[in-house]
Enzyme design. Structure first.
Site, PDB file in Angstrom:
ATOM      1  N   LYS A   1     -16.547 -19.878   2.551  1.00 41.95           N
ATOM      2  CA  LYS A   1     -17.992 -19.868   2.788  1.00 41.95           C
ATOM      3  C   LYS A   1     -18.809 -19.165   1.721  1.00 41.95           C
ATOM      4  O   LYS A   1     -18.471 -18.076   1.270  1.00 41.95           O
ATOM      5  CB  LYS A   1     -18.269 -19.185   4.121  1.00 41.95           C
TER       6      LYS A   1
ATOM      7  N   GLY B   1      -7.702 -10.025   0.344  1.00 43.10           N
ATOM      8  CA  GLY B   1      -6.514 -10.388   1.116  1.00 43.10           C
ATOM      9  C   GLY B   1      -5.948 -11.760   0.826  1.00 43.10           C
ATOM     10  O   GLY B   1      -4.782 -11.895   0.437  1.00 43.10           O
TER      11      GLY B   1
ATOM     12  N   ARG C   1       0.820  -1.218   0.000  1.00 39.08           N
ATOM     13  CA  ARG C   1       0.000   0.000   0.000  1.00 39.08           C
ATOM     14  C   ARG C   1       0.853   1.267   0.000  1.00 39.08           C
ATOM     15  O   ARG C   1       0.435   2.286  -0.538  1.00 39.08           O
ATOM     16  CB  ARG C   1      -0.965  -0.016   1.187  1.00 39.08           C
TER      17      ARG C   1
ATOM     18  N   GLY D   1     -11.972  -5.366   1.599  1.00 40.55           N
ATOM     19  CA  GLY D   1     -13.420  -5.143   1.635  1.00 40.55           C
ATOM     20  C   GLY D   1     -13.950  -4.328   0.459  1.00 40.55           C
ATOM     21  O   GLY D   1     -15.021  -4.625  -0.070  1.00 40.55           O
TER      22      GLY D   1
HETATM   23  C1  3PG Z   1      -8.470  -2.176   4.801  1.00 40.45           C
HETATM   24  O1  3PG Z   1      -7.471  -2.461   5.470  1.00 40.45           O
HETATM   25  O2  3PG Z   1      -9.132  -3.028   4.175  1.00 40.45           O
HETATM   26  C2  3PG Z   1      -8.854  -0.732   4.669  1.00 40.45           C
HETATM   27  O3  3PG Z   1      -7.816   0.072   5.108  1.00 40.45           O
HETATM   28  C3  3PG Z   1     -10.127  -0.444   5.430  1.00 40.45           C
HETATM   29  O4  3PG Z   1      -9.959  -0.702   6.791  1.00 40.45           O
HETATM   30  P1  3PG Z   1     -11.252  -0.997   7.695  1.00 40.45           P
HETATM   31  O5  3PG Z   1     -11.755  -2.342   7.271  1.00 40.45           O
HETATM   32  O6  3PG Z   1     -10.788  -0.956   9.113  1.00 40.45           O
HETATM   33  O7  3PG Z   1     -12.263   0.086   7.395  1.00 40.45           O
END
Ligand code: 3PG
Ligand code: MG
Length: 399
Positions: free
Chosen positions: A198, A355, A37, A378
């Site tokens: 899942k 991830g 990142r 996410g």
């Molecule tokens: C992540 O690590 O996916 C982003 O930085 C968002 O972090 P968060 O899920 O704590 O909002």
């Protein structure tokens, strides 16, 4: 997608540029263990500095829940950030108020300043208008370079974007461009690989993808639920028995939409869930009562390779098997290598994210060969679900 502005559309020289970056990097004590990142946001920051902007970085770190918590201070990543940027970075102890304003006032063109964790203030996650105003006071323009935080409607990702002229940074731009090519206006046939444990966590994602892709390859533990829904005996394999009807509905929806669902035809099975457990390959409808499927088998790998041979675009989220345990990483590695080879030959555009997926592609040694690897977890999933990301939507709003 509605148009957004980029750094090509603004003269930043001498301006105070508030840049939202995602510095939420994994750490082991004081050491950054994955600087992906940091490398992702370097082009934007370096370009701004080189053009004579006063660059002010806004970021969150961890989840301190609206309170100051020194163990989640962004100060810890300052050395790694400076190393990646090859540039000194100033630091302010707070992201709003006197400390922040004084640090900003001292900047000269070309300087870079990192502000303390935005999540030390409750107003950040609440997207409190007064907190967004306090952030906006620090800048003349706003640049969002944090796609991976764009699924959060927070003050630093959404609120402030509505208060200042807003632009996409280079990493945001690259991400939106890759995602657009992968799913919004892809070259067809487009194939999605969705794996992971899942079905329950990926229902919206599967529902959206069957409407948009030509073939959906299902792997990982979630494939077992689909196999069971079709009546296969899968022994002790991970399976969400309460979702068999849901799996059947997804298969039906795919049929209506003309999306081919590709399920494993064979699996590598073991009696124990551990690395190097004794194992064998069987057809997915011949799993013993005391066995569990831990990876796809060679026939399935061959089948997925054929699907990829006929495709122009691939979107990948989630590994095929228990890829963190050898030899159950073989399916994921083999398919990853196939996708990488087709990408190198210029025959396939490959976009991956999430991830576990990135970890699996790194382990397979092919991450550099993919056309694009998302830095997002996410946010990538919500995008695959077809949801509008608030941080992106705010960039396209007119001001
Ligand atoms: C992540 O690590 O996916 C982003 O930085 C968002 O972090 P968060 O899920 O704590 O909002
Ligand atoms: Mg996270």
């Amino acid at each position: 997608m509605a148009a957004y502005k980029t750094l090509d559309d603004v003269n930043v020289a001498g301006k105070r540029v508030l840049v939202r970056v995602d510095l939420n990097v994994p750490m082991d004590g004081a050491r950054v263990t994955d600087d992906t990142r940091l490398r992702a946001v370097a082009p934007t920051i370096n370009e701004l500095a080189q053009k004579g902007a006063k660059t002010i970085l806004l970021a969150h770190f961890g989840r301190p829940k609206g309170k100051r918590d020194e163990s989640q201070s962004l100060k810890a990543i300052l050395p790694a950030l400076e190393q990646t940027l090859k540039q000194d970075v100033h630091f302010a102890d707070d992201c709003v108020g006197e400390a922040a304003e004084a640090a900003v006032a001292k900047l000269t063109p070309g300087d870079v300043l990192l502000l303390e964790n935005t999540r030390f203030h409750a107003g950040e996650e609440k997207n409190d208008p007064a907190f967004a105003e306090a952030l906006a006071r620090l800048g003349d323009i706003y640049v969002d370079d944090a796609f991976s935080a764009a699924h959060r409607a927070h003050a630093s990702t959404e609120g402030v974007a509505r208060l200042l002229p807003a632009y996409a940074g280079r990493s945001m731009q690259a991400e939106l461009d890759a995602l657009d090519k992968a799913l919004s206006s892809p070259e067809r046939p487009v194939v999605a690989i969705v794996g992971g444990a899942k079905v329950s966590t990926k229902l919206d994602l599967l529902g959206n993808l069957v409407k948009r892709v030509d073939a959906l390859v299902i792997g990982g533990g979630m494939a077992n639920t689909f196999l069971a829904a079709q009546g296969a005996e899968i022994g002790k394999s991970l399976c969400e028995r309460d979702l068999l009807d849901t799996a059947r509905e997804i298969i039906a929806k795919a049929g209506e939409a003309g999306c081919e669902i590709v399920l494993p035809v064979d699996g590598r099975v073991a009696k124990e869930f551990r690395a190097h457990a004794e194992n064998r390959v069987v057809a997915t409808d011949h799993v013993g009562a005391d066995e569990m499927i831990l990876d796809i088998g060679p026939k399935s790998i061959e089948r997925v390779a054929q699907v990829l041979d006929g495709a122009k675009t691939l979107v990948w989220n989630g590994p095929f098997g228990a890829f963190e345990m050898q030899p159950f990483d073989e399916g994921t590695v083999a398919v990853a290598k196939k996708a990488a080879a087709l990408t190198r030959e210029g025959r396939l555009l490959t976009v991956a994210g999430g991830g576990d997926t990135v970890a699996a592609l790194n382990a397979a040694g092919v991450a550099d060969d993919f056309s694009y690897i998302s830095t997002a977890g996410g946010a990538f999933l919500e995008w695959l679900e077809g949801k509008e990301l608030p941080g992106v939507a705010a960039l396209t709003a007119t001001k």
